[in-house]
Design an enzyme around this catalytic site. Sequence first.
Site, short mmCIF file in Angstrom:
data_model
loop_
_atom_site.label_atom_id
_atom_site.label_comp_id
_atom_site.label_asym_id
_atom_site.label_seq_id
_atom_site.Cartn_x
_atom_site.Cartn_y
_atom_site.Cartn_z
N CYS A 145 0.82 -1.23 0.00
CA CYS A 145 0.00 0.00 0.00
C CYS A 145 0.85 1.27 0.00
O CYS A 145 0.34 2.35 -0.30
CB CYS A 145 -0.93 0.00 1.20
SG CYS A 145 -1.87 -1.52 1.35
N HIS A 150 -3.80 6.57 3.46
CA HIS A 150 -4.12 5.27 2.87
C HIS A 150 -5.54 4.90 3.25
O HIS A 150 -5.97 5.08 4.39
CB HIS A 150 -3.13 4.21 3.36
CG HIS A 150 -3.46 2.85 2.83
ND1 HIS A 150 -3.75 2.63 1.50
CD2 HIS A 150 -3.56 1.64 3.45
CE1 HIS A 150 -4.00 1.34 1.33
NE2 HIS A 150 -3.90 0.73 2.49
N ASN A 208 -10.03 -1.13 0.19
CA ASN A 208 -8.57 -0.96 0.18
C ASN A 208 -8.04 -1.41 -1.19
O ASN A 208 -8.10 -2.59 -1.52
CB ASN A 208 -7.97 -1.80 1.31
CG ASN A 208 -6.47 -1.68 1.41
OD1 ASN A 208 -5.81 -1.11 0.54
ND2 ASN A 208 -5.90 -2.22 2.48
N1 ACO Z 1 -17.93 -10.30 8.95
C1 ACO Z 1 -18.33 -10.65 10.19
N2 ACO Z 1 -17.49 -10.96 11.17
C2 ACO Z 1 -16.18 -10.92 10.91
C3 ACO Z 1 -15.68 -10.57 9.63
C4 ACO Z 1 -16.62 -10.27 8.64
N3 ACO Z 1 -16.25 -9.91 7.39
N4 ACO Z 1 -14.33 -10.61 9.66
C5 ACO Z 1 -13.98 -10.96 10.91
N5 ACO Z 1 -15.09 -11.16 11.65
C6 ACO Z 1 -15.18 -11.55 13.06
C7 ACO Z 1 -13.96 -12.29 13.52
O1 ACO Z 1 -14.07 -13.66 13.22
C8 ACO Z 1 -13.99 -12.01 15.01
O2 ACO Z 1 -14.92 -12.90 15.61
P1 ACO Z 1 -14.62 -13.51 17.06
O3 ACO Z 1 -14.57 -12.34 17.99
O4 ACO Z 1 -15.77 -14.41 17.27
O5 ACO Z 1 -13.28 -14.19 16.94
C9 ACO Z 1 -14.57 -10.61 15.11
O6 ACO Z 1 -15.22 -10.37 13.85
C10 ACO Z 1 -13.53 -9.53 15.35
O7 ACO Z 1 -12.43 -9.76 14.47
P2 ACO Z 1 -11.17 -8.79 14.46
O8 ACO Z 1 -10.18 -9.29 13.45
O9 ACO Z 1 -10.70 -8.57 15.85
O10 ACO Z 1 -11.84 -7.44 13.94
P3 ACO Z 1 -11.21 -6.01 13.86
O11 ACO Z 1 -12.09 -5.07 14.58
O12 ACO Z 1 -9.73 -5.99 14.18
O13 ACO Z 1 -11.35 -5.68 12.31
C11 ACO Z 1 -10.01 -5.61 10.32
C12 ACO Z 1 -10.68 -6.50 11.36
C13 ACO Z 1 -11.08 -4.81 9.61
C14 ACO Z 1 -9.26 -6.48 9.33
C15 ACO Z 1 -9.01 -4.64 11.00
O14 ACO Z 1 -8.21 -5.35 11.90
C16 ACO Z 1 -8.12 -3.89 10.03
O15 ACO Z 1 -8.56 -3.02 9.32
N6 ACO Z 1 -6.80 -4.18 10.04
C17 ACO Z 1 -5.84 -3.44 9.24
C18 ACO Z 1 -5.90 -3.73 7.77
C19 ACO Z 1 -4.91 -2.81 7.05
O16 ACO Z 1 -4.73 -1.69 7.39
N7 ACO Z 1 -4.26 -3.27 6.04
C20 ACO Z 1 -3.32 -2.31 5.41
C21 ACO Z 1 -2.43 -2.92 4.56
S1 ACO Z 1 -3.21 -3.85 3.29
C22 ACO Z 1 -1.91 -4.27 2.21
O17 ACO Z 1 -0.79 -3.95 2.41
C23 ACO Z 1 -2.29 -5.07 1.01
#
Ligand code: ACO
Length: 348
Positions: free
Chosen positions: A134, A275, A305
């Site tokens: 990214c 980003h 993204n």
């Molecule tokens: N729908 C429903 N539930 C979901 C989904 C979904 N799509 N995805 C995950 N969950 C669930 C999980 O299973 C988890 O359930 P559990 O509590 O029963 O285990 C719960 O939701 C919470 O999951 P988390 O991973 O803790 O959710 P979080 O609030 O951290 O959000 C996310 C996840 C959106 C991926 C976030 O962590 C994020 O944005 N991370 C950064 C991503 C990023 O910035 N990437 C940049 C670089 S990308 C690149 O370089 C190509």
Amino acid sequence: MRYRVPLASPMSQSVSDSQSLPRPVRIAGTGSYVPEHVMTNHDLEKMVETSDEWITTRTGIRERRIAKEGEFTSHIASEAARKALEMAGITGSDVDLLIVATITPDTLTPATACYVQQHIGATHAVAFDISAACSGFLYAMEIARHAIGAGVYQNALIIGAEKLSAFVNWKDRNTCVLFGDGAGAAVLTPSTNGCGRILSTTLGTDGSQVELLNIPGGGSACPASPCGAPEQSATLAMQGREVFKHAVNAMRAAANRAVELAGLSITEIDLLIPHQANLRIIDAILERIDLDREKVFINLDKYGNTSAAAVAIALDEANRKGLIQPGNYVLLVAFGAGLTWAGAVVEW
Ligand code: ACO
């Protein structure tokens, strides 16, 4: 100026900073393109166990664009490039340096930039790809502006382009809801009339965190075929929560550093283009830097993204909407796999 920063944690970071060059470089044109097909959160509800409510509240994403069959990263990149060239008032044959930042190349070799060269008739350009996830568009900007600043090149075309839909595991709700396809481009030229220039850039890499976000299959470590990786391992894998924390810290630090190198204070920034990965990441950064929310450009609700394309698409949209005027200070920040991060301040 280059230095290594040993941290208290096992993580070690390499950071590279630079300020305005003796031969200043400006952005002479921007362009962007996203595929026509819109995939909404409701469409995803039919594919994996998720909900529009979860995706919207956890990420801010409402829909993303998906390339059609036969539409590759180079095609998406070329559409964005044509628009940037048109705005800059030059043609493909005027370009002498062409850099495509992508993690989803058409082929492992040759570089996607070579296909783009062919599509847009950049027959006089040296063309190659870079892979910095990214942060790729800002890494490309840094390379191009030094190449122009040194007097070696005149017109650089830099493109962030991705067809992430080809590398997403559509059965994994943790990742498939996050990504989309698209491209953004910019033409960089010497700033001859003193109007507009890139004031500063800061780039960082932390290779000790490669496991947090990667596409494990498809490379020499795990070839995709004929005997290699199962299909799923050539798709994006991410430890979302960990990446989130690093993203906030790295982009906050990159924003502050780029502003400091530009000799400005954060309150002088007219527009922040971060980003576009997650609205909560952007909110967390804003809590840590002294900048009004109205000064932040956000379009992740429409595109998700798009990795290397995200900052580039946002820059072009902000530009075409007239949100950036001559003399404005624009702060660009990015973060991605590697881990990589980057910041830049542009005087428009
Ligand atoms: N729908 C429903 N539930 C979901 C989904 C979904 N799509 N995805 C995950 N969950 C669930 C999980 O299973 C988890 O359930 P559990 O509590 O029963 O285990 C719960 O939701 C919470 O999951 P988390 O991973 O803790 O959710 P979080 O609030 O951290 O959000 C996310 C996840 C959106 C991926 C976030 O962590 C994020 O944005 N991370 C950064 C991503 C990023 O910035 N990437 C940049 C670089 S990308 C690149 O370089 C190509």
